[in-house]
Design a protein around this motif. Structure first.
Motif, PDB file in Angstrom:
ATOM      1  N   MET A 126       0.758  -1.267   0.242  1.00  0.00           N
ATOM      2  CA  MET A 126       0.095  -0.320   0.012  1.00  0.00           C
ATOM      3  C   MET A 126       0.774   1.256  -0.033  1.00  0.00           C
ATOM      4  N   VAL A 127       0.406   2.055  -0.926  1.00  0.00           N
ATOM      5  CA  VAL A 127       0.994   3.892  -1.072  1.00  0.00           C
ATOM      6  C   VAL A 127       1.302   4.796   0.147  1.00  0.00           C
ATOM      7  N   GLU A 128       2.046   4.995   0.758  1.00  0.00           N
ATOM      8  CA  GLU A 128       1.627   5.756   1.924  1.00  0.00           C
ATOM      9  C   GLU A 128       2.065   6.979   1.930  1.00  0.00           C
ATOM     10  N   ALA A 129       2.346   7.563   0.826  1.00  0.00           N
ATOM     11  CA  ALA A 129       2.395   8.914   0.903  1.00  0.00           C
ATOM     12  C   ALA A 129       3.050   8.864  -1.118  1.00  0.00           C
ATOM     13  N   VAL A 130       2.715   9.967  -1.453  1.00  0.00           N
ATOM     14  CA  VAL A 130       2.681  10.419  -2.974  1.00  0.00           C
ATOM     15  C   VAL A 130       3.642  11.712  -3.485  1.00  0.00           C
ATOM     16  N   LEU A 131       4.810  11.637  -4.143  1.00  0.00           N
ATOM     17  CA  LEU A 131       5.721  12.870  -4.325  1.00  0.00           C
ATOM     18  C   LEU A 131       5.612  13.601  -5.170  1.00  0.00           C
ATOM     19  N   ILE A 132       4.527  14.851  -5.577  1.00  0.00           N
ATOM     20  CA  ILE A 132       3.996  15.190  -7.408  1.00  0.00           C
ATOM     21  C   ILE A 132       5.955  15.702  -7.812  1.00  0.00           C
ATOM     22  N   ASP A 133       6.380  15.762  -8.800  1.00  0.00           N
ATOM     23  CA  ASP A 133       7.727  16.247  -8.663  1.00  0.00           C
ATOM     24  C   ASP A 133       7.554  17.667 -10.252  1.00  0.00           C
TER      25      ASP A 133
ATOM     26  N   PRO B  91      -2.904   9.187   2.773  1.00  0.00           N
ATOM     27  CA  PRO B  91      -3.298   9.599   3.452  1.00  0.00           C
ATOM     28  C   PRO B  91      -2.053  11.233   2.906  1.00  0.00           C
ATOM     29  N   CYS B  92      -0.943  11.034   3.289  1.00  0.00           N
ATOM     30  CA  CYS B  92       0.338  12.609   2.588  1.00  0.00           C
ATOM     31  C   CYS B  92       0.189  12.552   1.595  1.00  0.00           C
ATOM     32  N   VAL B  93       0.220  13.680   1.203  1.00  0.00           N
ATOM     33  CA  VAL B  93       1.023  14.226  -0.543  1.00  0.00           C
ATOM     34  C   VAL B  93       2.004  15.001  -0.234  1.00  0.00           C
TER      35      VAL B  93
ATOM     36  N   ALA C 291      -6.823  24.451  -5.255  1.00  0.00           N
ATOM     37  CA  ALA C 291      -6.392  23.182  -5.137  1.00  0.00           C
ATOM     38  C   ALA C 291      -6.295  22.565  -3.987  1.00  0.00           C
ATOM     39  N   LEU C 292      -6.038  23.398  -3.027  1.00  0.00           N
ATOM     40  CA  LEU C 292      -4.914  22.468  -1.557  1.00  0.00           C
ATOM     41  C   LEU C 292      -6.331  21.950  -1.207  1.00  0.00           C
ATOM     42  N   ARG C 293      -7.745  22.887  -0.833  1.00  0.00           N
ATOM     43  CA  ARG C 293      -8.925  23.463  -0.685  1.00  0.00           C
ATOM     44  C   ARG C 293      -9.862  21.927  -1.399  1.00  0.00           C
ATOM     45  N   SER C 294      -9.601  21.837  -1.979  1.00  0.00           N
ATOM     46  CA  SER C 294     -10.564  20.420  -2.548  1.00  0.00           C
ATOM     47  C   SER C 294      -9.759  19.280  -2.142  1.00  0.00           C
TER      48      SER C 294
ATOM     49  N   LEU D 160     -11.230  15.364   0.471  1.00  0.00           N
ATOM     50  CA  LEU D 160     -10.571  13.949   0.187  1.00  0.00           C
ATOM     51  C   LEU D 160     -10.073  13.521   1.156  1.00  0.00           C
ATOM     52  N   ASN D 161      -9.801  14.218   3.044  1.00  0.00           N
ATOM     53  CA  ASN D 161      -9.256  13.727   3.975  1.00  0.00           C
ATOM     54  C   ASN D 161      -7.785  13.288   3.184  1.00  0.00           C
ATOM     55  N   ARG D 162      -6.563  14.112   3.340  1.00  0.00           N
ATOM     56  CA  ARG D 162      -5.454  13.886   2.574  1.00  0.00           C
ATOM     57  C   ARG D 162      -4.901  15.139   3.135  1.00  0.00           C
ATOM     58  N   LYS D 163      -3.444  15.249   3.537  1.00  0.00           N
ATOM     59  CA  LYS D 163      -2.562  16.066   3.551  1.00  0.00           C
ATOM     60  C   LYS D 163      -1.633  16.507   2.459  1.00  0.00           C
ATOM     61  N   LEU D 164      -1.253  18.221   2.682  1.00  0.00           N
ATOM     62  CA  LEU D 164      -1.188  17.621   1.687  1.00  0.00           C
ATOM     63  C   LEU D 164       0.651  18.938   1.770  1.00  0.00           C
ATOM     64  N   GLU D 165       1.534  18.802   1.240  1.00  0.00           N
ATOM     65  CA  GLU D 165       2.456  19.937   1.530  1.00  0.00           C
ATOM     66  C   GLU D 165       3.168  20.056   0.051  1.00  0.00           C
ATOM     67  N   VAL D 166       3.310  21.597   0.242  1.00  0.00           N
ATOM     68  CA  VAL D 166       4.155  21.999  -0.875  1.00  0.00           C
ATOM     69  C   VAL D 166       5.869  22.166  -1.028  1.00  0.00           C
ATOM     70  N   VAL D 167       6.924  22.146  -1.162  1.00  0.00           N
ATOM     71  CA  VAL D 167       8.124  22.128  -1.035  1.00  0.00           C
ATOM     72  C   VAL D 167       8.322  23.001  -1.884  1.00  0.00           C
ATOM     73  N   CYS D 168       9.155  23.840  -1.767  1.00  0.00           N
ATOM     74  CA  CYS D 168      10.273  24.890  -3.213  1.00  0.00           C
ATOM     75  C   CYS D 168      11.024  24.943  -1.922  1.00  0.00           C
TER      76      CYS D 168
END
Length: 438
Positions: A1-8, A40-42, A64-67, A71-79
């Motif tokens: 099961m995937v525990e985190a998603v990383l979008i590059d 759960p984490c993106v 985008a974050l609000r939408s 979905l009950n997930r946590k999203l963090e943007v790293v710049c």
């Protein structure tokens, strides 16, 4: 099961970056449509343009974050200004949550690059799976597609550039838990030898049980080799040795000894040399890092002595190698036992305790219990003395400097030392090191 998603999204062109709200929204939408991606984490990696403000990194992504939050997930943007900086920051977030299975969604052209970064910044503890991300420029949308052809591997010059970028970033990080501290023994003459025992302060390792000057990396721990290398570079800078002429024993918990300049065994717990400027080292995180110095023949050695190595006589094996290879007189050899688990804390099963009891009953406390307390330091001293080392030429917890103790109990001092016994499997490691001065 995937525990985190990383979008590059790091390599998106400037015009896409300016409209990243819509792009991110479409990406998150695509993730939801893919039944294979549940986490759960993106984390989203973006390029921070030089001169731009760090604050408010997530404010322009609020729609985008609000939408996504619905979905009950946590999203963090790293710049960040470099991929190394962004990915290492995300690694810290993963480690905080003890996450290890990561889905990476990225443009096809970034895949080989990203794999090199991951190979350097992560260990085998982590599992990565890759999905291709396609940018459709006319409508500024992102699509997740099936795997594309892997193509050729990255050119060596590109790999070298990535390695340089990672190294520069790690060198820029502040030291954690205070200044780098080295313990030294007055028994070893400082005009001939450079030596010391490290503590856990002054490095960049951030995982609690590894923080901060961890000096060993393995496939079972979360500290990658590049971080250990940076910790070693900082140690070498403070201690005054060349990290490129540094040789650490290849621990096997046995009694093989490597002679510098001869064929190197696959594994060995002792190492000796008479070459100037070559630094020998033995790790310890409860096991004893033992240093050996002969100021007459100008030879030195280091050994890793856990309970198994102690019983197998690794310390005397190292002494014997110095005698046979360099003509040392056993009565000239000085031996210092470094920080290690003490008889106050260390227990072994009764069957193993019997072996120490045979060396000397004083090496075991509460012998009749199921798990007696063991004094591997006393056992080491006894075996060394039986082998001809003079009692006054051994420093351990029974003989300490007036100004500074050397043989601390690692388990009793969590602020100073790592301890496998205390911290469990993801433990850090300190070392004892020695070299002959030029």
């Amino acid at each position: 099961m995937v525990e985190a998603v990383l979008i590059d999204l790091f390599s998106l062109p400037a015009n896409s970056q300016s409209n990243i709200q819509g792009l991110l929204h479409n990406t998150l939408e695509a993730i939801e449509k893919r039944s294979s991606i549940h986490a759960p984490c993106v984390y989203v990696m973006c390029c921070q343009r030089q001169g731009s403000e760090r604050k408010g990194e997530q404010e322009f992504l609020l729609p985008a974050l609000r939408s996504f939050q619905s979905l009950n997930r946590k999203l963090e943007v790293v710049c960040a200004q470099t991929t190394a900086a962004a990915l290492y920051t995300i690694k810290q977030r993963l480690d905080e949550k003890d996450l290890s299975i990561i889905k990476v969604i990225l443009p096809t052209l970034r895949k080989h690059l990203m794999k090199v970064y991951i190979d350097h910044l992560f260990t085998a503890v982590y599992q990565f799976d890759f999905e291709d991300l396609q940018v459709v420029s006319d409508c500024e949308k992102l699509q997740i597609s099936e795997h594309q052809n892997e193509g050729q591997t990255l050119p060596s010059q590109d790999v070298a550039l990535i390695q340089s970028e990672i190294q520069m970033y790690l060198e820029s990080l502040p030291s954690l838990k205070g200044e780098l501290t080295i313990l030294r023994s007055s028994l070893i003459p400082g005009d001939i030898f450079l030596h010391g025992f490290t503590t856990r302060t002054g490095g960049i390792s951030y995982i609690p049980t590894l923080s901060s000057c961890n000096l060993f990396s393995s496939s079972k721990r979360r500290d990658p080799q590049v971080v250990v290398k940076e910790n070693l570079r900082r140690l070498a800078n403070v201690a005054g040795f060349n990290p490129e002429a540094f040789h650490r024993v290849k621990v096997d918990h046995a009694n093989a000894v490597c002679i510098m300049g001869k064929t190197e065994p696959d594994n060995y717990d002792g190492i000796v040399t008479n070459q100037k400027g070559v630094t020998l080292a033995a790790p310890g995180a409860d096991c004893i890092p033992v240093l050996f110095a002969d100021p007459v023949r100008r030879a030195c050695g280091a050994a890793h002595s856990g309970w198994k190595g102690t019983l197998l006589g690794v310390s005397m094996a190292t002494v014997n190698a110095m005698v046979s290879e360099y003509g040392c007189n056993v009565k000239d050899i000085l031996v210092v036992l470094g920080p290690s688990v003490g008889p106050c804390c260390y227990k072994l099963p009764h069957e193993s305790a019997k072996e120490f009891h045979r060396i000397d009953p004083k090496c075991v406390r509460l012998f009749d219990s199921a798990s007696p307390y063991i004094d591997i330091r006393r056992a080491t001293r006894i075996l060394l003395e039986r082998g001809g080392i003079l009692p006054e030429n051994i420093q351990d917890d029974s003989v300490t400097d007036q100004n500074q103790n050397i043989t601390f109990c690692t388990a009793c001092h969590p602020d100073k030392f790592y301890s496998h016994f205390r911290d469990g499997t993801n433990f850090g490691t300190q070392i004892g090191f020695i070299s002959i001065k030029d």
